[in-house]
Design an enzyme around this catalytic site. Structure first.
Site, PDB file in Angstrom:
ATOM      1  N   TYR A 108      40.209  37.369  72.054  1.00 14.94           N
ATOM      2  CA  TYR A 108      39.041  38.459  71.507  1.00 14.94           C
ATOM      3  C   TYR A 108      38.803  39.743  72.146  1.00 14.94           C
ATOM      4  O   TYR A 108      38.766  40.888  71.586  1.00 14.94           O
ATOM      5  CB  TYR A 108      37.763  37.540  71.284  1.00 14.94           C
ATOM      6  CG  TYR A 108      37.818  36.123  70.561  1.00 14.94           C
ATOM      7  CD1 TYR A 108      37.919  36.307  69.219  1.00 14.94           C
ATOM      8  CD2 TYR A 108      37.902  35.089  71.102  1.00 14.94           C
ATOM      9  CE1 TYR A 108      37.579  35.342  68.454  1.00 14.94           C
ATOM     10  CE2 TYR A 108      38.315  33.814  70.421  1.00 14.94           C
ATOM     11  CZ  TYR A 108      38.019  33.968  68.926  1.00 14.94           C
ATOM     12  OH  TYR A 108      38.062  32.933  68.249  1.00 14.94           O
ATOM     13  N   ASN A 132      36.845  36.451  57.773  1.00 16.67           N
ATOM     14  CA  ASN A 132      38.247  36.845  57.382  1.00 16.67           C
ATOM     15  C   ASN A 132      38.459  35.844  55.968  1.00 16.67           C
ATOM     16  O   ASN A 132      38.536  34.831  56.131  1.00 16.67           O
ATOM     17  CB  ASN A 132      39.261  36.385  58.390  1.00 16.67           C
ATOM     18  CG  ASN A 132      40.693  36.604  57.888  1.00 16.67           C
ATOM     19  OD1 ASN A 132      40.860  37.124  56.790  1.00 16.67           O
ATOM     20  ND2 ASN A 132      41.467  36.120  58.674  1.00 16.67           N
ATOM     21  N   CYS A 140      44.005  35.165  62.008  1.00 15.69           N
ATOM     22  CA  CYS A 140      43.052  35.244  63.002  1.00 15.69           C
ATOM     23  C   CYS A 140      43.040  34.030  63.728  1.00 15.69           C
ATOM     24  O   CYS A 140      42.578  33.724  64.933  1.00 15.69           O
ATOM     25  CB  CYS A 140      41.615  35.106  62.076  1.00 15.69           C
ATOM     26  SG  CYS A 140      41.419  33.971  61.139  1.00 15.69           S
ATOM     27  N   HIS A 141      43.924  32.981  63.270  1.00 23.71           N
ATOM     28  CA  HIS A 141      44.281  31.648  64.127  1.00 23.71           C
ATOM     29  C   HIS A 141      44.991  31.985  65.596  1.00 23.71           C
ATOM     30  O   HIS A 141      44.993  31.408  66.636  1.00 23.71           O
ATOM     31  CB  HIS A 141      45.246  30.720  63.601  1.00 23.71           C
ATOM     32  CG  HIS A 141      46.442  31.184  62.917  1.00 23.71           C
ATOM     33  ND1 HIS A 141      46.690  31.849  61.721  1.00 23.71           N
ATOM     34  CD2 HIS A 141      47.593  31.135  63.485  1.00 23.71           C
ATOM     35  CE1 HIS A 141      47.821  32.275  61.580  1.00 23.71           C
ATOM     36  NE2 HIS A 141      48.546  31.684  62.601  1.00 23.71           N
ATOM     37  N   GLU A 167      53.510  27.579  64.307  1.00 21.82           N
ATOM     38  CA  GLU A 167      54.025  28.907  64.923  1.00 21.82           C
ATOM     39  C   GLU A 167      54.765  28.723  66.222  1.00 21.82           C
ATOM     40  O   GLU A 167      55.474  29.559  66.661  1.00 21.82           O
ATOM     41  CB  GLU A 167      53.335  30.058  64.833  1.00 21.82           C
ATOM     42  CG  GLU A 167      52.868  30.661  63.407  1.00 21.82           C
ATOM     43  CD  GLU A 167      51.937  31.586  63.390  1.00 21.82           C
ATOM     44  OE1 GLU A 167      51.752  32.123  64.501  1.00 21.82           O
ATOM     45  OE2 GLU A 167      51.439  32.097  62.377  1.00 21.82           O
TER      46      GLU A 167
END
Length: 174
Positions: A108, A132, A140-141, A167
């Site tokens: 962040y 979001n 945002c993950h 991912e």
């Protein structure tokens, strides 16, 4: 005359989430597992006079790209027809998410610095991420705390963990 919004359910393996679009712009990606209430509450808040119509055909181009992403066949999305409903700061944060490469993470604080703020703006960045509207598209993950476990994610922590695992290059994680 009220605005018309279209929605459909994206389902693939254990994934299920609703997506919503205006005439041609994607405006909402819901949590997995799918929640009709989450979607209708969001639409009611941001589009008070909208008529919500289920239409798989209108959303098919978007759905196909999500399925490809969930099947690990794509790492980015090609559609550029996106409608963002938020403050200028939120939009700045959300747009910066597209600079985080697939499979990578940032904190962040690092994200705050990358958009021109002090790392002390990490909490404000976290607040923007919680609003979001386009999960996965604005990834945002990929934003994680500096030193402790995640405490929140609009889609739920399990969804965040599954997206990070999806991912990951380590197939044993998923």
């Amino acid at each position: 005359m009220s605005q018309i919004l279209y929605y459909t359910l994206v389902k693939q393996d254990h994934w299920s989430f609703y997506i919503v679009c205006t005439n041609n712009a994607l405006c909402f990606v819901g949590s997995s597992p799918a929640s009709l209430e989450e979607m209708t509450d969001w639409v009611s808040f941001y589009f008070k006079e909208a008529e919500l119509i289920k239409d798989d055909q209108v959303l098919e181009p978007f759905r196909k790209e999500f399925i490809s992403y969930l099947n690990k066949e794509r790492q980015t999305f090609t559609f550029d027809t996106l409608f963002l409903n938020g403050t200028d700061f939120q939009k700045k944060v959300w747009n910066s998410l597209k600079t985080i490469p697939y499979g990578e993470r940032t904190t962040y604080g690092e994200l705050a610095v990358s958009i021109g703020y002090s790392d002390k703006a990490a909490r404000a960045v976290g607040s923007a991420l919680s609003a979001n509207p386009l999960l996965i598209v604005y990834p945002c993950h990929r934003v994680v705390p500096k030193s402790s476990a995640s405490k929140g994610f609009r889609g739920g922590l399990l969804m965040k963990e599954h997206l990070l695992a999806l991912e990951s290059t380590d197939d044993s994680l998923f």
